[in-house]
Design an enzyme around this catalytic site. Structure first.
Site, PDB file in Angstrom:
ATOM      1  N   HIS A  23      -0.948  -0.145  -9.669  1.00 25.18           N
ATOM      2  CA  HIS A  23      -1.680  -1.094  -8.819  1.00 25.18           C
ATOM      3  C   HIS A  23      -2.206  -2.279  -9.635  1.00 25.18           C
ATOM      4  O   HIS A  23      -3.411  -2.524  -9.696  1.00 25.18           O
ATOM      5  CB  HIS A  23      -2.821  -0.375  -8.094  1.00 25.18           C
ATOM      6  N   ASP A  67       4.150  -0.334  -6.987  1.00 26.78           N
ATOM      7  CA  ASP A  67       2.887  -0.633  -7.674  1.00 26.78           C
ATOM      8  C   ASP A  67       1.752   0.129  -6.996  1.00 26.78           C
ATOM      9  O   ASP A  67       0.613   0.077  -7.454  1.00 26.78           O
ATOM     10  CB  ASP A  67       2.624  -2.148  -7.596  1.00 26.78           C
ATOM     11  N   GLU A  76      -2.556   7.639  -4.828  1.00 23.94           N
ATOM     12  CA  GLU A  76      -2.970   6.987  -6.075  1.00 23.94           C
ATOM     13  C   GLU A  76      -4.450   7.164  -6.398  1.00 23.94           C
ATOM     14  O   GLU A  76      -4.853   7.027  -7.557  1.00 23.94           O
ATOM     15  CB  GLU A  76      -2.623   5.491  -6.057  1.00 23.94           C
ATOM     16  N   ARG A 121       0.870  -1.189   0.000  1.00 24.00           N
ATOM     17  CA  ARG A 121       0.000   0.000   0.000  1.00 24.00           C
ATOM     18  C   ARG A 121       0.901   1.231   0.000  1.00 24.00           C
ATOM     19  O   ARG A 121       1.919   1.272   0.702  1.00 24.00           O
ATOM     20  CB  ARG A 121      -0.905   0.029   1.241  1.00 24.00           C
TER      21      ARG A 121
HETATM   22  P1  NAI Z   1      -1.413 -11.319   5.008  1.00 26.31           P
HETATM   23  O1  NAI Z   1      -2.400 -10.867   6.025  1.00 26.31           O
HETATM   24  O2  NAI Z   1      -1.337 -12.768   4.664  1.00 26.31           O
HETATM   25  O3  NAI Z   1       0.062 -10.864   5.474  1.00 26.31           O
HETATM   26  C1  NAI Z   1       0.349  -9.616   6.011  1.00 26.31           C
HETATM   27  C2  NAI Z   1       1.433  -9.803   7.054  1.00 26.31           C
HETATM   28  O4  NAI Z   1       1.802  -8.517   7.553  1.00 26.31           O
HETATM   29  C3  NAI Z   1       0.967 -10.649   8.257  1.00 26.31           C
HETATM   30  O5  NAI Z   1       1.873 -11.693   8.489  1.00 26.31           O
HETATM   31  C4  NAI Z   1       0.939  -9.630   9.394  1.00 26.31           C
HETATM   32  O6  NAI Z   1       1.255 -10.219  10.665  1.00 26.31           O
HETATM   33  C5  NAI Z   1       2.019  -8.663   8.943  1.00 26.31           C
HETATM   34  N1  NAI Z   1       1.939  -7.375   9.642  1.00 26.31           N
HETATM   35  C6  NAI Z   1       0.854  -6.714  10.085  1.00 26.31           C
HETATM   36  N2  NAI Z   1       1.215  -5.590  10.725  1.00 26.31           N
HETATM   37  C7  NAI Z   1       2.564  -5.555  10.690  1.00 26.31           C
HETATM   38  C8  NAI Z   1       3.539  -4.655  11.204  1.00 26.31           C
HETATM   39  N3  NAI Z   1       3.162  -3.575  11.918  1.00 26.31           N
HETATM   40  N4  NAI Z   1       4.847  -4.921  10.979  1.00 26.31           N
HETATM   41  C9  NAI Z   1       5.218  -6.034  10.297  1.00 26.31           C
HETATM   42  N5  NAI Z   1       4.342  -6.932   9.806  1.00 26.31           N
HETATM   43  C10 NAI Z   1       3.033  -6.697  10.013  1.00 26.31           C
HETATM   44  O7  NAI Z   1      -1.684 -10.420   3.733  1.00 26.31           O
HETATM   45  P2  NAI Z   1      -1.220 -10.700   2.237  1.00 26.31           P
HETATM   46  O8  NAI Z   1      -2.292 -11.425   1.515  1.00 26.31           O
HETATM   47  O9  NAI Z   1       0.154 -11.254   2.221  1.00 26.31           O
HETATM   48  O10 NAI Z   1      -1.207  -9.201   1.649  1.00 26.31           O
HETATM   49  C11 NAI Z   1      -0.255  -8.265   2.110  1.00 26.31           C
HETATM   50  C12 NAI Z   1      -0.630  -6.894   1.572  1.00 26.31           C
HETATM   51  O11 NAI Z   1      -0.460  -6.861   0.158  1.00 26.31           O
HETATM   52  C13 NAI Z   1      -2.107  -6.486   1.771  1.00 26.31           C
HETATM   53  O12 NAI Z   1      -2.315  -5.943   3.052  1.00 26.31           O
HETATM   54  C14 NAI Z   1      -2.301  -5.467   0.698  1.00 26.31           C
HETATM   55  O13 NAI Z   1      -2.019  -4.186   1.225  1.00 26.31           O
HETATM   56  C15 NAI Z   1      -1.254  -5.816  -0.354  1.00 26.31           C
HETATM   57  N6  NAI Z   1      -1.856  -6.249  -1.616  1.00 26.31           N
HETATM   58  C16 NAI Z   1      -1.518  -5.577  -2.768  1.00 26.31           C
HETATM   59  C17 NAI Z   1      -2.058  -5.952  -3.984  1.00 26.31           C
HETATM   60  C18 NAI Z   1      -1.663  -5.307  -5.267  1.00 26.31           C
HETATM   61  O14 NAI Z   1      -2.361  -5.485  -6.268  1.00 26.31           O
HETATM   62  N7  NAI Z   1      -0.575  -4.568  -5.342  1.00 26.31           N
HETATM   63  C19 NAI Z   1      -3.064  -7.020  -4.043  1.00 26.31           C
HETATM   64  C20 NAI Z   1      -3.282  -7.713  -2.791  1.00 26.31           C
HETATM   65  C21 NAI Z   1      -2.717  -7.306  -1.625  1.00 26.31           C
END
Ligand code: NAI
Length: 331
Positions: free
Chosen positions: A295, A258, A263, A234
Site C-alpha cells: 500500500h 498494492d 492487509e 482496495r
Molecule cells: P475518484 O472518486 O476520483 O474515482 C473513482 C471512480 O470510480 C469514479 O469515477 C466513480 O464513479 C467510479 N466508481 C464508483 N463505483 C463504481 C462501480 N461500482 N463501478 C465502476 N466504477 C465505479 O477516486 P480516485 O481518487 O481516482 O481514487 C480511486 C481509488 O483509489 C480510491 O477509492 C482508493 O480506493 C484508491 N486509492 C489507493 C491509494 C493507494 O495508495 N494505493 C491511494 C489513494 C486512493
C-alpha cells in the site's frame, strides 16, 4: 484541538507536525491501529485521525463518541474503513482527503504493470545473484494492446492517459462517464463484461458493497487468457483465492497488487522476523508472476505533503465551525 493520530509511522509524525506549525493542534501520536481495544487511547480527544487499515466501525465509533470525539479525519481518499452512517447517527463528522496528487497512485500502477509484464523485480533479483540469463523474463509490448480501466475518476483517468501514450487502446468502465476520459481517446464499455478484450485490467474504483469482489472466479473465467491484473485501489475488490486459482491455470498471466483484502494485519509493519500466518499472501508472493507491494501507491512527497496539509486544515475548519469541504458523504 486535541487529536489522537492512530497508525502513526515516523513519516506521519514528521509531516503532520510540520503541517501543524501554524494551527498548533495538540497531536497525540499513537503507533497502534484503531480498534475497539485501542479506542480508549483517544480518551479526551475531540478529533481522531485515522488511516486506511484502522477499524472505524459502529462499535469503535460508539466508544469514541462516549469519550467526546466529534470528528474523524482519515488521511486517505478511500473511506471504506469508516461506517459513515453510524458516525452520522452518533453526531460525529467524518472528513477525508479528496484531492491529493492522483499522479502518485496512477504512476505507481504504471510501474507495477511494467514490473510485472517485463519481470523487472525478478530480473533484478537474478542479477544480484550473478544470473544474467534471459529465460523466463519475456514480456509483451504494451504498444497496440488493450487496457481496461475500471473506475475512470481522478486516478483512473491519469493511468488511462499514460496508457494512451504507450499506444494502447483504452477501454473504461464506470457508473458515470467522465468526459475527460473520452476526450483523451478512451472508449467506454457499456458493461464490465467487455473486459475479455483486455490484455491488461487496472482497478481504480472505490471499495463499496457493489464493487466488493468485482474480480471473482466468474469474471476471471471471462478475462482474456494470460491477461495482467493490476490493483492499486482496495484489496476487497479482488477475491484473492479466485485470483490464485486463475494464476495456477495461467488464465491470469500476471498480477500486481498494492492492496490486499487482509492487509490490515500485515501492511505498514516489519514482519520480516516473524512467521506470517496468512497462507493466502504467502501463496501469492510465491508466484514468479505476482508482485505485492504494501500500500505505497500514495507514498510520494507531493501526495503525502498534501494529505497532511488537508488533514490539518479540516481539523482547523471543524474547530472554527467553518465549512467542511472534505466531508465524507453519507449514503
Ligand atoms: P475518484 O472518486 O476520483 O474515482 C473513482 C471512480 O470510480 C469514479 O469515477 C466513480 O464513479 C467510479 N466508481 C464508483 N463505483 C463504481 C462501480 N461500482 N463501478 C465502476 N466504477 C465505479 O477516486 P480516485 O481518487 O481516482 O481514487 C480511486 C481509488 O483509489 C480510491 O477509492 C482508493 O480506493 C484508491 N486509492 C489507493 C491509494 C493507494 O495508495 N494505493 C491511494 C489513494 C486512493
Amino acid at each position: 484541538m486535541k487529536t489522537a493520530v492512530f497508525s502513526t509511522r515516523s513519516y506521519d509524525k514528521t509531516l503532520l507536525t510540520a503541517a501543524n506549525t501554524r494551527a498548533l493542534h495538540e497531536l497525540r501520536f499513537l503507533q497502534d491501529r484503531l480498534t475497539a481495544n485501542t479506542a480508549s487511547l483517544a480518551a479526551g480527544c475531540e478529533a481522531v485521525c485515522v488511516f486506511v487499515n484502522d477499524s472505524v466501525d459502529a462499535e469503535v465509533l460508539a466508544i469514541l463518541a462516549g469519550q467526546g470525539t466529534r470528528l474523524v479525519a482519515t488521511r486517505s481518499t478511500g473511506y471504506n474503513q469508516i461506517d459513515a452512517a453510524a458516525a452520522a447517527r452518533l453526531g460525529i463528522e467524518v472528513v477525508r482527503v479528496t484531492d491529493y496528487s492522483p499522479y502518485s497512485v496512477a504512476e505507481f500502477a504504471v510501474g507495477l504493470l511494467l514490473a510485472v509484464n517485463r519481470k523487472i523485480a525478478r530480473a533484478s533479483a537474478r542479477t544480484r545473484d550473478g544470473n544474467f540469463e534471459l529465460d523466463g523474463l519475456m514480456g509483451f509490448d504494451l504498444h497496440g494492446k488493450t487496457v481496461g480501466v475500471i473506475g475512470t475518476g481522478k486516478i483512473g483517468t491519469i493511468f488511462a492517459r499514460v496508457m494512451l501514450g504507450f499506444g494502447c487502446t483504452v477501454l473504461g468502465y464506470d457508473q458515470y462517464r467522465n468526459p475527460a476520459f473520452e476526450a483523451m481517446g478512451g472508449h467506454y464499455m457499456s458493461t464490465v463484461d467487455l473486459v475479455p478484450d483486455c490484455d491488461v485490467i487496472s482497478l481504480h474504483c472505490p471499495l463499496t458493497p457493489e464493487t466488493k469482489h468485482i474480480v471473482n472466479a466468474e469474471s476471471l473465467a471471462r478475462v482474456k487468457r494470460g491477461a495482467i491484473l493490476i490493483n492499486t485501489s482496495r484489496g476487497g475488490l479482488v477475491d484473492t483465492e479466485a485470483a490464485i486459482a486463475a494464476l495456477k491455470t495461467g488464465q491470469l498471466g500476471g498480477l500486481a497488487i498494492d492492496v490486499y483484502e487482509q492487509e490490515a494485519s500485515l501492511f505498514f509493519q516489519d514482519l520480516s522476523s516473524t512467521i506470517i500466518e496468512d497462507d493466502v499472501i504467502q501463496r501469492l508472493v510465491s508466484f514468479h508472476n505476482v508482485i505485492v507491494t504494501g500500500h505505497q501507491g500514495f507514498f510520494t512527497q507531493e501526495a503525502i505533503g498534501q494529505i497532511m496539509q488537508t488533514t490539518i486544515e479540516s481539523i482547523s475548519a471543524f474547530e472554527a465551525g467553518t465549512e467542511l469541504v472534505n466531508r465524507v458523504p453519507v449514503s
